[in-house]
Design a protein around this motif. Structure first.
Motif, mmCIF file in Angstrom:
data_model
loop_
_atom_site.group_PDB
_atom_site.id
_atom_site.type_symbol
_atom_site.label_atom_id
_atom_site.label_comp_id
_atom_site.label_asym_id
_atom_site.label_seq_id
_atom_site.Cartn_x
_atom_site.Cartn_y
_atom_site.Cartn_z
ATOM 1 N N VAL A 43 40.113 35.501 44.199
ATOM 2 C CA VAL A 43 39.719 36.391 43.328
ATOM 3 C C VAL A 43 39.494 37.905 43.822
ATOM 4 C CG1 VAL A 43 38.408 37.802 41.317
ATOM 5 C CG2 VAL A 43 38.629 35.372 41.208
ATOM 6 N N ASP A 44 40.613 38.856 43.603
ATOM 7 C CA ASP A 44 41.035 39.938 45.467
ATOM 8 C C ASP A 44 41.491 41.100 44.266
ATOM 9 O OD1 ASP A 44 41.745 41.446 46.964
ATOM 10 O OD2 ASP A 44 40.259 39.915 48.283
ATOM 11 N N ASP A 45 41.808 42.434 44.073
ATOM 12 C CA ASP A 45 42.422 43.147 43.698
ATOM 13 C C ASP A 45 43.594 43.556 45.433
ATOM 14 O OD1 ASP A 45 40.638 44.488 45.729
ATOM 15 O OD2 ASP A 45 40.178 45.818 43.411
ATOM 16 N N PRO A 55 44.885 17.127 48.077
ATOM 17 C CA PRO A 55 45.553 18.150 47.330
ATOM 18 C C PRO A 55 45.039 19.281 46.305
ATOM 19 C CG PRO A 55 45.247 16.144 46.152
ATOM 20 C CD PRO A 55 45.251 15.971 47.218
ATOM 21 N N VAL A 56 46.342 20.335 46.569
ATOM 22 C CA VAL A 56 45.243 21.526 46.879
ATOM 23 C C VAL A 56 46.324 22.703 45.639
ATOM 24 C CG1 VAL A 56 44.750 24.005 47.603
ATOM 25 C CG2 VAL A 56 43.896 22.298 48.695
ATOM 26 N N GLU A 57 45.706 23.415 44.509
ATOM 27 C CA GLU A 57 46.052 24.410 43.695
ATOM 28 C C GLU A 57 45.575 25.215 43.649
ATOM 29 O OE1 GLU A 57 47.190 25.067 39.376
ATOM 30 O OE2 GLU A 57 46.371 22.626 39.616
ATOM 31 N N ALA A 58 46.012 26.441 44.630
ATOM 32 C CA ALA A 58 45.194 28.191 44.629
ATOM 33 C C ALA A 58 46.056 28.542 43.569
ATOM 34 C CB ALA A 58 45.460 28.394 45.480
ATOM 35 N N VAL A 59 45.388 29.525 42.440
ATOM 36 C CA VAL A 59 45.690 30.458 41.607
ATOM 37 C C VAL A 59 44.518 31.505 41.986
ATOM 38 C CG1 VAL A 59 45.557 30.342 39.285
ATOM 39 C CG2 VAL A 59 45.127 28.257 39.759
ATOM 40 N N PRO A 60 46.005 32.467 42.117
ATOM 41 C CA PRO A 60 45.203 34.365 42.326
ATOM 42 C C PRO A 60 45.213 34.862 41.216
ATOM 43 C CG PRO A 60 48.003 33.555 42.969
ATOM 44 C CD PRO A 60 47.880 32.258 41.985
ATOM 45 N N PHE A 61 43.983 35.402 41.116
ATOM 46 C CA PHE A 61 43.986 36.952 40.448
ATOM 47 C C PHE A 61 43.710 37.547 41.054
ATOM 48 C CE2 PHE A 61 42.265 32.447 39.060
ATOM 49 C CZ PHE A 61 42.641 32.632 37.711
ATOM 50 N N CYS A 62 44.331 39.026 40.205
ATOM 51 C CA CYS A 62 44.007 40.114 40.671
ATOM 52 C C CYS A 62 42.659 41.295 40.570
ATOM 53 C CB CYS A 62 44.993 40.859 40.975
ATOM 54 S SG CYS A 62 45.796 41.194 39.317
ATOM 55 N N SER A 63 42.331 40.448 39.740
ATOM 56 C CA SER A 63 41.254 41.361 38.950
ATOM 57 C C SER A 63 39.953 40.243 38.642
ATOM 58 C CB SER A 63 41.501 42.963 37.866
ATOM 59 O OG SER A 63 41.669 41.793 36.874
ATOM 60 N N ALA A 64 39.064 41.118 38.379
ATOM 61 C CA ALA A 64 37.900 40.061 37.827
ATOM 62 C C ALA A 64 37.896 39.326 36.087
ATOM 63 C CB ALA A 64 36.198 40.594 37.847
ATOM 64 N N GLY A 65 37.975 40.390 35.629
ATOM 65 C CA GLY A 65 38.639 40.627 34.365
ATOM 66 C C GLY A 65 39.744 39.303 33.984
ATOM 67 N N ASP A 66 40.615 39.313 34.503
ATOM 68 C CA ASP A 66 41.866 38.038 34.720
ATOM 69 C C ASP A 66 41.368 37.210 35.181
ATOM 70 O OD1 ASP A 66 43.600 40.527 33.718
ATOM 71 O OD2 ASP A 66 44.567 40.347 35.892
ATOM 72 N N PHE A 67 40.473 36.703 36.332
ATOM 73 C CA PHE A 67 40.143 35.764 36.568
ATOM 74 C C PHE A 67 38.544 35.440 35.005
ATOM 75 C CE2 PHE A 67 36.109 33.945 37.855
ATOM 76 C CZ PHE A 67 36.447 32.414 38.647
ATOM 77 N N TYR A 89 33.640 43.591 46.701
ATOM 78 C CA TYR A 89 34.100 45.011 45.905
ATOM 79 C C TYR A 89 35.471 45.203 45.813
ATOM 80 C CZ TYR A 89 30.539 46.499 48.693
ATOM 81 O OH TYR A 89 29.149 47.195 49.177
ATOM 82 N N MET A 90 35.929 45.109 43.953
ATOM 83 C CA MET A 90 37.106 45.147 43.399
ATOM 84 C C MET A 90 37.446 46.568 42.468
ATOM 85 S SD MET A 90 38.028 41.436 42.555
ATOM 86 C CE MET A 90 36.426 40.840 42.022
ATOM 87 N N GLU A 91 38.420 47.302 41.775
ATOM 88 C CA GLU A 91 38.353 48.131 40.826
ATOM 89 C C GLU A 91 37.966 47.135 39.895
ATOM 90 O OE1 GLU A 91 41.612 50.667 40.467
ATOM 91 O OE2 GLU A 91 42.106 51.147 43.089
ATOM 92 N N GLY A 92 37.674 48.244 38.650
ATOM 93 C CA GLY A 92 36.394 47.778 37.563
ATOM 94 C C GLY A 92 34.848 47.364 38.151
#
Length: 251
Positions: free
Chosen positions: A10-12, A34-46, A63-66
Motif C-alpha cells: 500500500v503506497d501512493d 510462492p508469493v502473491e504481492a498485490v499493489p494498492f495505490c491508496s489506503a481506500g483501495d486497500f 504518508y499518503m494522500e487522503g
C-alpha cells in the motif's frame, strides 16, 4: 493454511509499489515461498479489498494522500488482529502511533534489498511454515513439494526416499545432508538415525527404540540419539504453540 504468501503493498508512489513487488517476488524465489504481492495505490483501495485473513503481510506507507497509513491500519485491525503489518515511511515522527497498531516492523525509506529481505525472513518465521516448499528431482522431472507434505526422508543407496503424507514416495538422487540443507534447517525435520529424518508433525510416539509415525511406519532410533530426538520433537511443538499465540495477539 494458505499455500501462497499473500502480501499487500500500500503506497501512493508507483516507484515504491513496483520496487516492493519485485523485491517480494525475488525473496519468494530465493527462499522457496510462492508469493502473491498485490499493489494498492491508496489506503481506500486497500480497505475496499481487505477482509480478515485475506493477507498474511501488509507493507503500509504512512504518508499518503487522503487516508494515511496509521488510520488505514487502525481500520484493518478491526477485522484482522493477526495479519503482520510493516510500516514504510520517510520519517519516524509517526512511530509511536504506528506501533499502537501492533506493527511487526517499521522500515524507513529509502530502503535496501537486504532490509526488506531481512523483514520478510523474520515474518515467515512467525507465519505458518506449511507454506514453504522445496524443489526435488524425481523420475526425471523437477517437482515442488510443500514441507508440510513430507512425512519422512530416508537414505536408499545413493538416493533419498522422500515419503509424503499421502503415502506417495519420491526417489531423489541426493544425500541426506543435501536434503536437510534444502529444508533450510526447518525445525520440523528431526534426524533420528544415520540417513533418516522425520517430520515432527507426523510423529505418533517414540517406543521401544523406534519412532512411530501416524501412518504406522516405524523407523529405528539410535540409542544415543533417542533422548535428543524426543526433546527436539517436544521443543518444536512447544515453540509452534508459542508462535501461534503471539501471532493471534499481534505481538
Amino acid at each position: 493454511m494458505k499455500p501462497i504468501l499473500k502480501i499487500a503493498l500500500v503506497d501512493d508512489e508507483q516507484e515504491y509499489l513496483d520496487g516492493m513487488g519485485k523485491l517480494c517476488n525475488s525473496f519468494g524465489r530465493s527462499a522457496g515461498y510462492p508469493v502473491e504481492a498485490v499493489p494498492f495505490c491508496s489506503a481506500g483501495d486497500f480497505l475496499e479489498a481487505f477482509s480478515g485473513g485475506s493477507f498474511d503481510l501488509v507493507f503500509m506507507d504512512i504518508y499518503m494522500e487522503g487516508m494515511d497509513g496509521v488510520a488505514a491500519a487502525l481500520e484493518m485491525r478491526k477485522s484482522d488482529s493477526g495479519c503482520l503489518l510493516v510500516f514504510l515511511t520517510s520519517s519516524t515522527d509517526f512511530m509511536p502511533d504506528a506501533f499502537s497498531c501492533h506493527a511487526f516492523e517499521y522500515v524507513t525509506k529509502p530502503f535496501s534489498e537486504k532490509r526488506i529481505f531481512d523483514v520478510l525472513a523474520d515474518a515467515v518465521k512467525v507465519l505458518p511454515q506449511e507454506q514453504k516448499y522445496i524443489e526435488l528431482a524425481a523420475d526425471r522431472k523437477t517437482v515442488r513439494v510443500f514441507l508440510s507434505d513430507i512425512a519422512s526422508a530416508a537414505t536408499d543407496a545413493h538416493y533419498i526416499m522422500v515419503t509424503l503424507a499421502d503415502g506417495r514416495g519420491l526417489r531423489c538422487r541426493m544425500t541426506m545432508p543435501e536434503f536437510m540443507e534444502k529444508t533450510g534447517g526447518d525445525a520440523r525435520f528431526i534426524p533420528i538415525n544415520k540417513g533418516i529424518a522425520v517430520n515432527a508433525e507426523f510423529i505418533l510416539e517414540f517406543k521401544n527404540g523406534c519412532c512411530v509415525m501416524e501412518s504406522g511406519a516405524r523407523f529405528p532410533v539410535r540409542v544415543r540419539d533417542s533422548a535428543r530426538a524426543e526433546q527436539m520433537a517436544s521443543d518444536y511443538h512447544f515453540e509452534k504453540i508459542r508462535s501461534r499465540q503471539r501471532h493471534r495477539r499481534g505481538e
